[in-house]
Write a protein that holds these residues in place. Structure first.
Motif, mmCIF file in Angstrom:
data_model
loop_
_atom_site.group_PDB
_atom_site.id
_atom_site.type_symbol
_atom_site.label_atom_id
_atom_site.label_comp_id
_atom_site.label_asym_id
_atom_site.label_seq_id
_atom_site.Cartn_x
_atom_site.Cartn_y
_atom_site.Cartn_z
ATOM 1 N N ASN A 42 0.962 -30.158 -30.170
ATOM 2 C CA ASN A 42 0.665 -28.859 -29.599
ATOM 3 C C ASN A 42 -0.723 -28.962 -28.971
ATOM 4 N N GLU A 43 -1.432 -27.878 -28.832
ATOM 5 C CA GLU A 43 -2.719 -27.937 -28.135
ATOM 6 C C GLU A 43 -3.787 -28.725 -28.897
ATOM 7 N N SER A 44 -3.621 -28.866 -30.208
ATOM 8 C CA SER A 44 -4.721 -29.459 -30.971
ATOM 9 C C SER A 44 -4.344 -30.624 -31.877
ATOM 10 N N LYS A 45 -3.085 -30.730 -32.285
ATOM 11 C CA LYS A 45 -2.762 -31.708 -33.319
ATOM 12 C C LYS A 45 -1.505 -32.504 -32.979
ATOM 13 N N PRO A 46 -1.561 -33.841 -33.107
ATOM 14 C CA PRO A 46 -0.357 -34.661 -32.937
ATOM 15 C C PRO A 46 0.439 -34.761 -34.238
ATOM 16 N N PHE A 47 1.770 -34.877 -34.081
ATOM 17 C CA PHE A 47 2.658 -35.002 -35.229
ATOM 18 C C PHE A 47 3.582 -36.195 -35.008
ATOM 19 N N PRO A 48 3.825 -37.015 -36.032
ATOM 20 C CA PRO A 48 4.765 -38.130 -35.880
ATOM 21 C C PRO A 48 6.196 -37.613 -35.720
ATOM 22 N N ALA A 49 6.916 -38.226 -34.800
ATOM 23 C CA ALA A 49 8.292 -37.804 -34.524
ATOM 24 C C ALA A 49 9.170 -39.028 -34.319
ATOM 25 N N THR A 50 10.452 -38.822 -34.492
ATOM 26 C CA THR A 50 11.445 -39.883 -34.292
ATOM 27 C C THR A 50 12.627 -39.314 -33.532
ATOM 28 N N ILE A 51 13.086 -40.030 -32.527
ATOM 29 C CA ILE A 51 14.327 -39.699 -31.824
ATOM 30 C C ILE A 51 15.337 -40.779 -32.178
ATOM 31 N N ARG A 52 16.495 -40.353 -32.643
ATOM 32 C CA ARG A 52 17.520 -41.292 -33.099
ATOM 33 C C ARG A 52 18.892 -40.669 -32.898
ATOM 34 N N ASN A 53 19.932 -41.452 -33.133
ATOM 35 C CA ASN A 53 21.298 -40.930 -33.119
ATOM 36 C C ASN A 53 21.541 -40.105 -34.377
ATOM 37 N N TYR A 54 22.156 -38.931 -34.215
ATOM 38 C CA TYR A 54 22.444 -38.155 -35.419
ATOM 39 C C TYR A 54 23.698 -38.651 -36.109
ATOM 40 N N ARG A 55 23.770 -38.341 -37.425
ATOM 41 C CA ARG A 55 24.815 -38.870 -38.296
ATOM 42 C C ARG A 55 25.447 -37.722 -39.089
ATOM 43 N N GLU A 56 26.484 -38.048 -39.844
ATOM 44 C CA GLU A 56 27.217 -37.025 -40.584
ATOM 45 C C GLU A 56 26.313 -36.245 -41.536
ATOM 46 N N GLU A 57 25.362 -36.918 -42.147
ATOM 47 C CA GLU A 57 24.491 -36.223 -43.091
ATOM 48 C C GLU A 57 23.563 -35.209 -42.400
ATOM 49 N N ASP A 58 23.518 -35.224 -41.070
ATOM 50 C CA ASP A 58 22.706 -34.271 -40.314
ATOM 51 C C ASP A 58 23.484 -33.016 -39.915
ATOM 52 N N PHE A 59 24.791 -32.991 -40.122
ATOM 53 C CA PHE A 59 25.621 -31.943 -39.526
ATOM 54 C C PHE A 59 25.206 -30.536 -39.951
ATOM 55 N N ALA A 60 24.962 -30.331 -41.233
ATOM 56 C CA ALA A 60 24.626 -28.986 -41.716
ATOM 57 C C ALA A 60 23.348 -28.477 -41.053
ATOM 58 N N GLU A 61 22.354 -29.335 -40.914
ATOM 59 C CA GLU A 61 21.105 -28.923 -40.282
ATOM 60 C C GLU A 61 21.300 -28.677 -38.791
ATOM 61 N N LEU A 62 22.122 -29.483 -38.133
ATOM 62 C CA LEU A 62 22.392 -29.290 -36.708
ATOM 63 C C LEU A 62 23.053 -27.935 -36.454
ATOM 64 N N ILE A 63 23.976 -27.553 -37.303
ATOM 65 C CA ILE A 63 24.640 -26.260 -37.160
ATOM 66 C C ILE A 63 23.647 -25.129 -37.406
ATOM 67 N N ARG A 64 22.781 -25.293 -38.392
ATOM 68 C CA ARG A 64 21.762 -24.264 -38.658
ATOM 69 C C ARG A 64 20.840 -24.083 -37.461
ATOM 70 N N ILE A 65 20.423 -25.184 -36.859
ATOM 71 C CA ILE A 65 19.532 -25.112 -35.696
ATOM 72 C C ILE A 65 20.232 -24.433 -34.523
ATOM 73 N N GLN A 66 21.525 -24.711 -34.333
ATOM 74 C CA GLN A 66 22.279 -24.043 -33.271
ATOM 75 C C GLN A 66 22.239 -22.529 -33.438
#
Length: 220
Positions: free
Chosen positions: A10-34
């Protein structure tokens, strides 16, 4: 498979991030974000369901990307391959994505077509959507495709429907006279409008229009 480590800020602080392929264990969170990203009047039936996400990860896992910030899932982007004819660009989101189930995926397609992109509202000042889009451009180049395509919502159009055509609205956004939350974002990501498409998506804010926008592979 795709894996990228980076810092987002953001304007003041960096945060570590990762971009990857999503997997079955991510499904519940993906639906929540939608659900967070597309509240009513966006139709609930267009939120992801488990069967759709299973298809994404089995039919074309290369096009199923998510982004984590400090280990927490914050957004996703999904695409499929299509053999697109630019001389006949009209289509609907339902037709080309098989209502999000991507059984229309064509392994020999010439274009990467965006099914969806969403970022949790709590993370929207970190530029995650643009990083996801840039990662999809990596896939276009890696697979030696002609372009990335997708139909953009134009959610600000309902404020202007009585005063201008959808084509004039898009041109006004391109000229910088109007800011549209989706079209303006895609312009900042390097996407170029191709054509306005009526009845592209059930979307009252966009008056059911979409605008096809592309990014061409600079190496083709």
């Amino acid at each position: 498979m795709y894996y990228k480590e980076l810092y987002v800020a953001n304007e003041s602080k960096p945060f570590p991030a990762t971009i990857r392929n999503y997997r079955e264990e991510d499904f519940a969170e993906l639906i929540r974000i939608q659900k967070e990203c597309f509240p009513p009047p966006f139709p609930e039936e267009l939120w992801w369901n488990t069967e759709q996400l299973q298809n994404h990860t089995s039919l074309f896992p290369e096009g199923a990307l998510c982004i984590e910030v400090e280990g927490k899932l914050a957004g996703s982007m999904t695409a499929l391959l299509v053999d697109f004819n630019m001389d006949e660009p009209r289509h609907t989101w339902e037709e080309i994505t098989d209502n999000g189930y991507i059984r229309t995926h064509n392994q020999n397609g010439n274009s990467l077509y965006v099914v969806d992109i969403c970022v949790s509202p709590a993370y929207r000042k970190l530029g995650l959507g643009k990083w996801l889009m840039l990662s999809m451009y990596d896939i276009v180049v890696h697979l030696k495709l002609e372009r990335l395509l997708g139909g953009s919502r134009m959610p600000g159009y309902h404020h202007y429907e009585k005063d201008m055509t959808p084509e004039l609205y898009v041109q006004s956004v391109v000229n910088g006279n109007i800011q549209d939350s989706v079209i303006s974002f895609l312009l900042r990501c390097g996407r170029i409008p191709v054509q306005v498409i009526p009845n592209y998506l059930q979307d009252e804010e966009s008056c059911h229009y979409g605008v096809l926008m592309e990014w061409r592979n600079p190496f083709k």
